[in-house]
Motif scaffolding. Sequence first.
Motif, PDB file in Angstrom:
ATOM      1  N   CYS A   1       0.836  -1.201   0.000  1.00 26.29           N
ATOM      2  CA  CYS A   1       0.000   0.000   0.000  1.00 26.29           C
ATOM      3  C   CYS A   1       0.875   1.257   0.000  1.00 26.29           C
ATOM      4  CB  CYS A   1      -0.905  -0.013   1.225  1.00 26.29           C
ATOM      5  SG  CYS A   1      -2.000   1.409   1.283  1.00 26.29           S
TER       6      CYS A   1
ATOM      7  N   ASN B   1      -2.477  -2.626   6.047  1.00 26.12           N
ATOM      8  CA  ASN B   1      -2.602  -3.768   5.135  1.00 26.12           C
ATOM      9  C   ASN B   1      -1.227  -4.356   4.815  1.00 26.12           C
ATOM     10  OD1 ASN B   1      -3.904  -5.638   3.551  1.00 26.12           O
ATOM     11  ND2 ASN B   1      -4.687  -4.163   2.052  1.00 26.12           N
TER      12      ASN B   1
ATOM     13  N   CYS C   1      -1.220   2.846   6.761  1.00 28.21           N
ATOM     14  CA  CYS C   1      -2.160   1.752   6.497  1.00 28.21           C
ATOM     15  C   CYS C   1      -1.567   0.430   6.964  1.00 28.21           C
ATOM     16  CB  CYS C   1      -2.469   1.687   5.006  1.00 28.21           C
ATOM     17  SG  CYS C   1      -3.572   0.325   4.583  1.00 28.21           S
TER      18      CYS C   1
HETATM   19 ZN   LIG Z   1      -3.879   0.825   2.427  1.00 31.98          ZN
END
Ligand SMILES: [Zn+2]
Length: 155
Positions: free
Chosen positions: A45, A59, A57
């Motif tokens: 990301c 992820n 983020c």
């Molecule tokens: Zn992200």
Amino acid sequence: MSEIDYATANNPFAGRVICGACGSTFGRKVWNSTDERLRRVVWRCNKKYEVKGKKGCGNKHIDDKILYQAFINTFNVIIENKAYFMEKWKAESQSGNLLRRYKADEFIKMIADGEPIKEFDIDIYFKIIEKMIVFEGNKIIVTLLEGTEVEVVIE
Ligand SMILES: [Zn+2]
């Protein structure tokens, strides 16, 4: 962004891999090693490291091999369900708007005589894939250019 973010034959996922956690695009990173066999290409990301003071983020990154496999699986799902998709596209080529009709006809031509694939096919990839949304656990939702979403989980 310093990286080229449009898709090319060498970099087919650029701009097409989307973060399932925050919605921003994934960027390509090469993890180098003095040992060439350990070199890996991953996508992660672009919001992983946010501006100072804010959390980035969460992820996870994804190996590009998983993205290639997700495409192969998606194509084979279409082939395995050919009858269903053909019926859907035939209906769309009659009644959808101009763009959907055009896309439906394209897909009919491409899939009618299609056989399952074992390897990545760049031509088919560019003709059928709009984007891949990446979630944790190697779950990917693949959106086709005619609008269908296919969920793929790579073990
Ligand atoms: Zn992200």
